[in-house]
Motif scaffolding. Structure first.
Motif, mmCIF file in Angstrom:
data_model
loop_
_atom_site.group_PDB
_atom_site.id
_atom_site.type_symbol
_atom_site.label_atom_id
_atom_site.label_comp_id
_atom_site.label_asym_id
_atom_site.label_seq_id
_atom_site.Cartn_x
_atom_site.Cartn_y
_atom_site.Cartn_z
ATOM 1 N N ASP A 33 57.976 44.885 49.098
ATOM 2 C CA ASP A 33 56.550 44.692 48.377
ATOM 3 C C ASP A 33 56.369 43.302 48.049
ATOM 4 O OD1 ASP A 33 56.027 47.460 49.054
ATOM 5 O OD2 ASP A 33 56.194 48.046 46.726
ATOM 6 N N MET A 34 57.596 42.949 47.403
ATOM 7 C CA MET A 34 57.518 41.585 46.664
ATOM 8 C C MET A 34 57.736 40.599 47.826
ATOM 9 S SD MET A 34 59.987 42.598 43.435
ATOM 10 C CE MET A 34 59.868 41.011 42.546
ATOM 11 N N LEU A 35 58.516 40.583 48.555
ATOM 12 C CA LEU A 35 58.980 39.709 49.504
ATOM 13 C C LEU A 35 57.644 39.291 50.552
ATOM 14 C CD1 LEU A 35 62.670 39.839 49.980
ATOM 15 C CD2 LEU A 35 61.760 38.018 49.382
ATOM 16 N N THR A 36 56.818 40.646 50.718
ATOM 17 C CA THR A 36 55.732 40.342 51.657
ATOM 18 C C THR A 36 54.469 39.243 51.056
ATOM 19 O OG1 THR A 36 56.261 42.548 52.699
ATOM 20 C CG2 THR A 36 53.713 41.604 52.758
ATOM 21 N N VAL A 37 54.607 39.543 49.846
ATOM 22 C CA VAL A 37 53.765 38.554 48.922
ATOM 23 C C VAL A 37 54.304 37.179 48.904
ATOM 24 C CG1 VAL A 37 52.867 38.171 46.814
ATOM 25 C CG2 VAL A 37 52.873 40.429 47.476
ATOM 26 N N MET A 38 55.597 37.094 48.971
ATOM 27 C CA MET A 38 56.073 35.635 49.186
ATOM 28 C C MET A 38 55.746 35.115 50.432
ATOM 29 S SD MET A 38 59.480 36.322 46.380
ATOM 30 C CE MET A 38 60.172 35.063 47.094
ATOM 31 N N MET A 39 56.003 35.966 51.378
ATOM 32 C CA MET A 39 55.624 35.450 52.953
ATOM 33 C C MET A 39 54.239 35.158 52.926
ATOM 34 S SD MET A 39 56.490 35.040 56.129
ATOM 35 C CE MET A 39 58.045 35.872 56.838
ATOM 36 N N GLU A 40 53.490 35.680 52.353
ATOM 37 C CA GLU A 40 51.766 35.556 52.398
ATOM 38 C C GLU A 40 51.625 34.069 51.642
ATOM 39 O OE1 GLU A 40 50.574 40.153 52.498
ATOM 40 O OE2 GLU A 40 50.022 38.969 50.544
ATOM 41 N N GLY A 41 52.572 33.723 50.545
ATOM 42 C CA GLY A 41 52.603 32.653 49.941
ATOM 43 C C GLY A 41 53.138 31.570 50.568
ATOM 44 N N GLY A 42 53.674 31.572 51.577
ATOM 45 C CA GLY A 42 54.255 30.472 52.583
ATOM 46 C C GLY A 42 55.459 29.947 52.070
ATOM 47 N N TRP A 43 56.451 31.071 51.167
ATOM 48 C CA TRP A 43 57.576 30.563 50.908
ATOM 49 C C TRP A 43 58.518 30.796 51.948
ATOM 50 C CZ3 TRP A 43 58.241 32.184 44.922
ATOM 51 C CH2 TRP A 43 57.526 31.100 44.199
ATOM 52 N N LEU A 44 58.375 31.844 52.669
ATOM 53 C CA LEU A 44 59.464 32.204 53.660
ATOM 54 C C LEU A 44 59.066 31.822 55.028
ATOM 55 C CD1 LEU A 44 59.866 36.126 52.404
ATOM 56 C CD2 LEU A 44 60.990 34.126 51.608
ATOM 57 N N VAL A 45 60.312 31.834 55.890
ATOM 58 C CA VAL A 45 59.891 31.191 57.311
ATOM 59 C C VAL A 45 59.056 32.235 58.100
ATOM 60 C CG1 VAL A 45 61.177 30.518 59.404
ATOM 61 C CG2 VAL A 45 62.075 29.990 57.309
ATOM 62 N N ALA A 46 57.851 31.727 58.538
ATOM 63 C CA ALA A 46 57.115 32.526 59.224
ATOM 64 C C ALA A 46 57.657 32.926 60.657
ATOM 65 C CB ALA A 46 55.885 31.449 59.643
ATOM 66 N N GLY A 47 57.101 34.373 60.767
ATOM 67 C CA GLY A 47 57.764 35.023 61.934
ATOM 68 C C GLY A 47 59.171 35.571 61.615
ATOM 69 N N THR A 48 59.830 35.471 60.328
ATOM 70 C CA THR A 48 60.838 36.283 60.028
ATOM 71 C C THR A 48 60.693 37.693 59.346
ATOM 72 O OG1 THR A 48 61.412 35.115 57.822
ATOM 73 C CG2 THR A 48 62.395 33.954 59.683
ATOM 74 N N ASP A 49 61.647 38.439 59.186
ATOM 75 C CA ASP A 49 61.151 39.677 58.611
ATOM 76 C C ASP A 49 61.398 39.315 57.038
ATOM 77 O OD1 ASP A 49 61.097 42.284 57.279
ATOM 78 O OD2 ASP A 49 62.575 43.240 58.633
ATOM 79 N N PRO A 50 60.325 39.820 56.308
ATOM 80 C CA PRO A 50 60.247 39.331 54.811
ATOM 81 C C PRO A 50 61.440 39.847 54.174
ATOM 82 C CG PRO A 50 57.927 40.088 55.460
ATOM 83 C CD PRO A 50 58.920 40.253 56.784
ATOM 84 N N VAL A 51 61.821 40.918 54.298
ATOM 85 C CA VAL A 51 62.916 41.728 53.912
ATOM 86 C C VAL A 51 64.356 40.775 53.917
ATOM 87 C CG1 VAL A 51 64.358 43.711 53.962
ATOM 88 C CG2 VAL A 51 61.922 43.835 53.929
ATOM 89 N N ASP A 52 64.357 40.003 54.937
ATOM 90 C CA ASP A 52 65.415 39.105 54.839
ATOM 91 C C ASP A 52 65.531 37.927 54.014
ATOM 92 O OD1 ASP A 52 66.635 40.743 56.889
ATOM 93 O OD2 ASP A 52 65.764 39.488 58.195
ATOM 94 N N GLY A 53 64.436 37.757 53.424
ATOM 95 C CA GLY A 53 64.286 36.842 52.352
ATOM 96 C C GLY A 53 64.756 35.284 52.772
ATOM 97 N N ILE A 54 64.410 34.875 54.017
ATOM 98 C CA ILE A 54 64.733 33.597 54.612
ATOM 99 C C ILE A 54 63.865 32.492 54.168
ATOM 100 C CG2 ILE A 54 65.376 32.220 56.560
ATOM 101 C CD1 ILE A 54 66.111 34.826 57.930
ATOM 102 N N ALA A 55 64.213 31.741 53.004
ATOM 103 C CA ALA A 55 63.410 30.793 52.579
ATOM 104 C C ALA A 55 62.954 29.543 53.446
ATOM 105 C CB ALA A 55 64.016 30.271 51.009
ATOM 106 N N ASP A 56 61.739 28.939 53.242
ATOM 107 C CA ASP A 56 61.533 27.727 53.721
ATOM 108 C C ASP A 56 62.001 26.645 52.735
ATOM 109 O OD1 ASP A 56 60.209 25.411 54.588
ATOM 110 O OD2 ASP A 56 58.371 26.168 54.927
ATOM 111 N N ILE A 57 62.893 26.076 52.766
ATOM 112 C CA ILE A 57 63.255 25.232 51.623
ATOM 113 C C ILE A 57 62.537 23.985 51.521
ATOM 114 C CG2 ILE A 57 65.696 26.179 51.697
ATOM 115 C CD1 ILE A 57 66.595 23.570 52.575
ATOM 116 N N THR A 58 61.561 23.659 52.258
ATOM 117 C CA THR A 58 60.544 22.672 52.018
ATOM 118 C C THR A 58 59.709 23.213 50.903
ATOM 119 O OG1 THR A 58 58.773 23.290 53.581
ATOM 120 C CG2 THR A 58 60.685 21.940 54.306
ATOM 121 N N LYS A 59 59.750 24.608 50.594
ATOM 122 C CA LYS A 59 58.626 24.772 49.488
ATOM 123 C C LYS A 59 59.534 25.183 48.182
ATOM 124 C CE LYS A 59 55.113 25.279 52.335
ATOM 125 N NZ LYS A 59 55.053 26.440 53.047
#
Ligand SMILES: O=C(O)CCC(=O)C(=O)O
Ligand SMILES: [Fe+2]
Length: 341
Positions: free
Chosen positions: A48-74
């Motif tokens: 639930d939480m990481l899905t919101v972070m994906m929507e917010g653009g913090w995670l690498v697009a196309g990855t599974d939000p549950v893996d929590g892979i950050a876009d470190i430019t953010k």
């Protein structure tokens, strides 16, 4: 930089022995349990939480939000406008608030407090980017931030596995026995206030955390986070607070976390909830509410001003961020003058 000297003592053996649990909290200022919380519930919360972070653009697009892979430019953290822009939506996740009331947690803290406890209305999560280690939570006692009564307990747990490289908490066992608030100084990192390492003993405990492992500690126990040294993983954790009824709770704990940094309130948090059960649940109790003590925040601010005058880049960063966040605020106006902006 602290050195971890040992592992947290696992207290599962005392699970059904409240007097032993209280004895350990009295002696050591913390209790650590393996698997206190249900892993499946935590993993569902993680989604639930990481899905919101994906929507917010913090995670690498196309990855599974549950893996929590950050876009470190953010990369951003508490105090940054960009952080609150996404955080406020994570803060609105209904299951996140429900997790602060899970009976496995509440009943354990009731053993510690020897009676019914109030989960603080303010529920806290930390969303920590990798390789952003200047902003790691520094050494502190929670009382400077959460106040109310010393007999307040923090329950820290990662939402997912948290090996040492992802930056779990570390603490000084028995440090609560000073029975007072130690001096805190300006620092980067959550809370912006730090105790000097030399003001504490040199025994620091931490270890890998698996999802479900839970650390509960006293409001005077000195602790900090370890840095998130992972390549690309975001660290997500819960740190909620609990106290017995009949002792004061500080007014800021009745507001959503970081709502002092941005324009949102409980109605924004509740906007998409399915159940009304936890909305304003604390209003049914006759709570003794104490005013926020500004002392430590003011000391930190004055130190940041003095350090900036001396050319300290961390302090300058802190003040610049404050001015950007809240240009009209009293401290921001002084800071802006100093910064010449
Ligand atoms: O998770 C963090 O980095 C900070 C948590 C903390 O200080 C706490 O739980 O009291
Ligand atoms: Fe803390």
């Amino acid at each position: 930089m602290i050195q971890v000297t040992g592992e947290l003592r696992v207290s599962n053996d005392a699970f059904d022995d409240p007097s032993e649990i209280r004895r350990r909290m009295d002696q050591e200022g913390y209790l650590f349990f393996k698997g206190l919380q249900d892993k499946d519930k935590l993993m569902s919360l993680r989604k639930d939480m990481l899905t919101v972070m994906m929507e917010g653009g913090w995670l690498v697009a196309g990855t599974d939000p549950v893996d929590g892979i950050a876009d470190i430019t953010k990369q951003c953290t508490e105090g940054d406008v960009a952080y609150t822009d996404v955080y406020r939506h994570v803060q609105a996740v209904e299951s996140f608030h429900q997790s602060g009331h899970w009976p496995e947690v509440v009943s354990m803290i009731e053993k510690i407090a020897d009676g019914p406890v109030l989960p603080h209305p303010q529920k806290i999560t930390r969303l920590w980017f990798p390789k952003y280690t200047d902003h790691t939570t520094p050494i502190h006692q929670d009382f400077v931030h959460f106040q109310g009564s010393f007999d307040t307990y923090t329950c820290w747990a990662p939402v997912g596995d948290c090996p040492t490289e992802l930056g779990p908490l570390a603490l000084v066992p028995g440090s609560h026995k000073v029975d007072k608030v130690l001096d805190h100084h300006f620092s980067l990192g959550a809370g912006s206030l730090a105790i000097l390492e030399e003001d504490l003993g040199d025994q620091w405990l931490s270890n890998d955390f698996e999802a479900g492992d839970t650390l509960i500690f006293h409001s005077l126990t000195a602790h900090q986070a370890l840095p998130n040294l992972s390549e690309d993983r975001v660290r997500v954790s819960l740190d909620n607070r609990y106290q017995a009824f009949g002792i004061p709770i500080a007014e800021q704990m009745l507001t959503p976390h970081l709502s002092n940094f941005a324009d949102f309130d409980w109605e924004d948090v509740y906007a998409n909830w399915e159940s009304d059960e936890l909305k304003y649940y604390w209003k049914q109790y006759d709570l003794e509410v104490s005013a926020k003590i500004e002392t430590w925040g003011r000391i930190g601010f004055e130190e940041a001003m003095a350090l900036t005058r001396d050319g300290d880049t961390n302090a300058r960063h802190h003040l610049e961020r404050m001015v950007k966040r809240d240009p009209e605020g009293e401290q921001s106006v002084s800071a802006a003058k100093l910064l010449g902006v």
